[in-house]
Design a protein around this motif. Structure first.
Motif, PDB file in Angstrom:
ATOM      1  N   ALA A  30       0.781  -1.272  -0.024  1.00 47.14           N
ATOM      2  CA  ALA A  30      -0.135   0.042   0.039  1.00 47.14           C
ATOM      3  C   ALA A  30       0.686   1.271  -0.044  1.00 47.14           C
ATOM      4  N   ILE A  31       2.003   1.104  -0.027  1.00 49.41           N
ATOM      5  CA  ILE A  31       2.912   2.351   0.078  1.00 49.41           C
ATOM      6  C   ILE A  31       3.375   2.718  -1.462  1.00 49.41           C
ATOM      7  N   PRO A  32       2.940   4.055  -1.643  1.00 48.27           N
ATOM      8  CA  PRO A  32       3.483   4.468  -2.972  1.00 48.27           C
ATOM      9  C   PRO A  32       4.879   4.322  -3.154  1.00 48.27           C
ATOM     10  N   PRO A  33       5.713   4.169  -4.427  1.00 49.00           N
ATOM     11  CA  PRO A  33       7.088   4.165  -4.568  1.00 49.00           C
ATOM     12  C   PRO A  33       7.527   5.466  -4.274  1.00 49.00           C
ATOM     13  N   SER A  34       6.938   6.496  -4.216  1.00 47.30           N
ATOM     14  CA  SER A  34       7.496   7.770  -4.123  1.00 47.30           C
ATOM     15  C   SER A  34       7.648   8.298  -2.529  1.00 47.30           C
ATOM     16  N   ALA A  35       6.863   7.434  -1.735  1.00 47.61           N
ATOM     17  CA  ALA A  35       6.746   7.833  -0.228  1.00 47.61           C
ATOM     18  C   ALA A  35       8.076   7.296   0.416  1.00 47.61           C
ATOM     19  N   THR A  36       8.198   7.939   1.560  1.00 52.63           N
ATOM     20  CA  THR A  36       9.400   7.537   2.496  1.00 52.63           C
ATOM     21  C   THR A  36       8.763   6.589   3.898  1.00 52.63           C
ATOM     22  N   LEU A  37       9.575   5.627   4.043  1.00 55.10           N
ATOM     23  CA  LEU A  37       9.244   4.496   5.247  1.00 55.10           C
ATOM     24  C   LEU A  37      10.027   4.839   6.362  1.00 55.10           C
ATOM     25  N   ILE A  38       9.653   5.083   7.430  1.00 56.56           N
ATOM     26  CA  ILE A  38      10.708   5.234   8.575  1.00 56.56           C
ATOM     27  C   ILE A  38       9.978   3.972   9.790  1.00 56.56           C
ATOM     28  N   LEU A  39      10.883   2.925   9.865  1.00 57.62           N
ATOM     29  CA  LEU A  39      10.518   1.758  11.083  1.00 57.62           C
ATOM     30  C   LEU A  39      11.210   2.378  12.306  1.00 57.62           C
ATOM     31  N   VAL A  40      10.484   2.421  13.294  1.00 53.76           N
ATOM     32  CA  VAL A  40      10.914   2.676  14.806  1.00 53.76           C
ATOM     33  C   VAL A  40      10.416   1.515  15.550  1.00 53.76           C
TER      34      VAL A  40
END
Length: 745
Positions: A451-461
């Motif tokens: 569901a995350i668009p390729p343009s987005a940034t993902l931060i896992l905490v």
């Protein structure tokens, strides 16, 4: 009317008993979830109420029973009637009929309508419902719609009882009869007779062993190919319950052979059948073959592919001057960031995927606030999420921004049985920050990445040193080990956290050092206490006294709302099952108003603290969610639970999704924090005494931790840092896909 039916104990057949009693179940006093042992009060005409004890599944207050057994004398509780077998009896008195109908037996008839029906039809009431339901229209409040509901419910009740009889005749508890009927309808018995192993696939809560007992009674041979295929799927599911994504073929067949008593050649043939039917996927490895459940194989492949694609896609924000941004945010927040924190902010502004990991008091929340301040000013669309409702609520409180569970973020569609947000309809976001990432299992990570668009940034905490996810996979560990994704490991404990003995001892345990169990100086406040007790029974009573009396008196807290008992194991005197039974009896004892129901070996009462034990997408409640029972509606056969400010309704047949939560296992506490935690750690917990479990448990307490048990058990847990490796190839696939992306034209 149907004839009465018998419920013999599993270990003996019905036979002549020394004594019999007949009466109405007044209330259920105690249920041991672990052993299914029940204590109830039976109102017997012409004599004082009797205490009956034994294995009594699916009792309901108001039922009329004929019980067979013998009188015994308990040194503490006095005379009790030990039930060897029992039968439900059609009540013969007006009071009995009224209580029978008002007990929740028939959906649509509660105590009020039961009284009206008995007043209208007297001793003929049950015959009228059975044979002449149209006559019910003459009763106040009962119109055509309610008559139709009662007629259907009465018919269904008879059908469910037929399923109960079938199950009982094949050595299986009737507790699942309602769910089986709900799944298969009028064809329930025929369906189970044709393929009893369908129960394990189709009915939540019924496992292979239960289905296997029915198959044996039905005469299905032990070496049947049907049993072999079902057995392999059972062993694979068992391994996923242990956290593995796949099984090595040799291990799988060896374990199946030992568990099922089926020959290796037959199991190998059954495995080939399952692979041809695409129920499993077999991958060749250098040291053997990996066998996956088909859904997990797809999840692992797709998660790796999507994560690498996210890493390689362009950043949503043009290059920022990180040093200027850091100077601005420090001035805006009036905080001086530590070097580790500054490094994390820099990476968050420059990279597409980032992992931030660290223990309590290391400043993870401060970093998130700074990242949010900077990127919100740039106009980015930002979403915050966490695996559990409680963790999402805590994230929202810490950041001052809205946060959702991952499931709600992805918008489950109950009609289509899938998430609305996926690769075809991605999230409308530029930045997604996910907290408590150690809890994310492989299937959930797969759906999230879709569901995350390729343009987005993902931060896992998250905290990589906590227990791994309950579900299969080692997602955070695999991502941290992948060199294609940057990670910041926070180690510095900040001044405001240094004074906390909870924080100090958590870090001591994580470093392999014994926690400081010394008593606090007289008159000095502390958030960490240790109480020594060797004997398991006395330890149970100490926990009961702490929760019900000592801690509420000392700290002015609600024993149900504010205190959580966490324990390493489910079984034993200081395991979750027995602790829940004694805590419920003390904190929320049986009432005389009948506001309780017994299902799946558990008694549920208004006011009980309960936990959801599996994901229910339609109700939007997730494994580990905690609530309070607000209502038991006998007329509608429903239990209403208040969960995170909303009311969730459970049919009586769905109550196996709930368990009491006065006490919970440490594994079930992941992602949650509680004002006060009482933590028993005892040598009887030996199989579960591990460093990451003790560390996770300590970090669940926000205001106060009371550790009870033995120093020896604590030392065993601290020393046991043996990593339990989970079979996962996510890291391997990440490397492979990154290599492909790097060398593709």
């Amino acid at each position: 009317m149907k004839t009465p039916f018998l419920f013999p104990r599993k270990d003996e057949s019905p036979g002549p008993a020394g004594t019999s009693l007949q009466g109405t179940v007044e209330r259920i006093t105690y249920v041991n979830e672990e052993t299914q042992y029940v204590v109830a009060r039976l109102d017997v005409p012409g004599r004082p109420p009797a205490t009956i004890v034994g294995n009594l599944p699916s009792l309901t207050p108001g039922e009329t029973l004929r019980v067979h057994g013998a009188w015994t004398s308990h040194r503490k509780y006095g005379d009790q009637f030990a039930v060897e077998r029992y039968e439900t009896v059609t009540p013969a008195t007006l009071t009995g009929i009224q209580r029978y109908l008002g007990s929740g037996l028939i959906k649509g008839i509660g105590p009020i309508f039961a009284q009206r029906l008995v007043e209208a039809f007297g001793l003929d009431t049950l015959r009228v419902i059975d044979d002449e339901p149209e006559r019910l229209r003459g009763v106040e409040g009962i119109g055509p719609i309610r008559i139709e509901r009662i007629r259907r419910a009465w018919s269904e009740q008879q059908a469910v009882r037929e399923v109960m009889l079938f199950l009982q005749g094949h050595g299986v508890s009737p507790a699942y009869a309602s769910r089986i009927y709900k799944t298969y309808g009028q064809a329930a018995v025929a369906t189970v007779q044709a393929d009893p192993y369908r129960l394990a696939r189709d009915i939540a809560g019924i496992g292979f062993k239960t289905a296997d007992r029915i198959a044996e009674k039905l005469g299905i041979p032990e070496d049947s190919p049907l049993r072999a295929r079902a057995g392999i799927l059972y062993v694979l599911h068992e391994l996923t319950e242990e956290g593995h994504v796949y099984a090595l073929e040799a291990t799988l067949l060896q374990r199946a052979e030992a568990d099922l008593g089926i020959s290796h050649p037959l199991l190998a043939s059954a495995l080939a059948d399952l692979a041809r039917g695409k129920q499993v996927v077999v991958d060749e490895l250098p040291g053997g073959r990996a066998v996956y459940l088909a859904a997990l194989h797809a999840a692992e492949e797709q998660a790796a592919r999507r994560l690498v694609g996210l890493v390689r896609a362009p950043h949503p924000v043009r290059a920022l001057d990180a040093e200027k941004a850091l100077a601005w945010v420090e001035e805006a927040t009036r905080m001086a960031l530590a070097p580790e924190q500054r490094a994390a902010v820099r990476l968050a502004l420059a990279r597409k995927v980032l992992v931030i990991t660290g223990g309590p008091g290391t400043g993870k929340t401060t970093i998130l606030r700074c990242i949010l301040r900077i990127l919100e000013r740039k106009g980015l669309r930002i979403h915050l999420a966490s695996p559990t409702g409680r963790a999402a609520k805590r994230m929202a409180e810490a950041t001052g921004r809205e946060a959702a569970t991952i499931h709600r973020l992805l918008e489950w569609n109950p009609h289509e049985g899938g998430f609305i947000r996926n690769g075809l309809r991605p999230l409308e976001t530029d930045l997604l920050i996910v907290d408590e990432a150690s809890m994310i299992d492989l299937p959930l990570m797969h759906h999230l990445l879709q569901a995350i668009p390729p343009s987005a940034t993902l931060i896992l905490v998250g905290d990589a040193d906590q227990l791994p996810s309950v579900g299969p996979g080692a997602v955070l560990k695999d991502v941290l080990a992948f060199e294609g994704i940057p990670a910041v490991r926070l180690t510095q404990i900040f001044r405001q956290a240094e004074a906390s003995r909870i924080v100090q001892n958590a870090h001591r345990v994580n470093r392999g050092e014994l926690p400081d169990l010394s008593p606090n100086p007289a008159g000095e406040a502390s958030d960490f206490h240790f109480l020594q007790e060797e004997d398991p029974e006395r330890l149970q009573q100490l926990i009961l006294d702490l929760v019900s009396r000592r801690l509420p008196a000392r700290y002015g807290v609600d024993p149900i709302e504010d205190i959580q008992v966490l324990t390493p194991m489910h079984r034993g005197a200081v395991g979750a099952a027995q602790l829940n039974a004694v805590l419920q009896a003390r904190l929320n004892p049986a009432a005389r108003d009948g506001r309780e129901v017994l299902r799946s070996g558990r008694v549920f009462r208004v006011g009980d603290r309960v936990m959801q034990v599996r994901n229910n997408y339609e109700k939007e409640v997730w494994n580990g969610d905690i609530g309070r029972i607000a209502e038991v509606d006998l007329a509608e056969q429903a239990v209403i639970v208040a969960v995170d400010g909303r009311r969730v309704s459970y049919d009586f047949g769905e109550l196996d999704e709930l368990t009491l939560a006065y006490a919970a296992t440490v594994h079930k506490s992941q992602g949650s924090e509680y004002p006060i935690v009482v933590l028993p750690v005892h040598t009887t917990h030996f199989p579960m005494l591990q460093r990451n479990l003790l560390y996770t448990a300590i970090t669940r307490a926000r205001r106060l931790l009371v550790l009870v048990g033995t120093r020896k058990a604590v030392a065993i847990a601290v020393k046991n840092d043996a990593a339990v490796n989970r079979n996962s190839r996510l890291g391997e696939r990440l490397h492979a896909y990154l290599e492909q992306e790097t060398h593709s034209p």
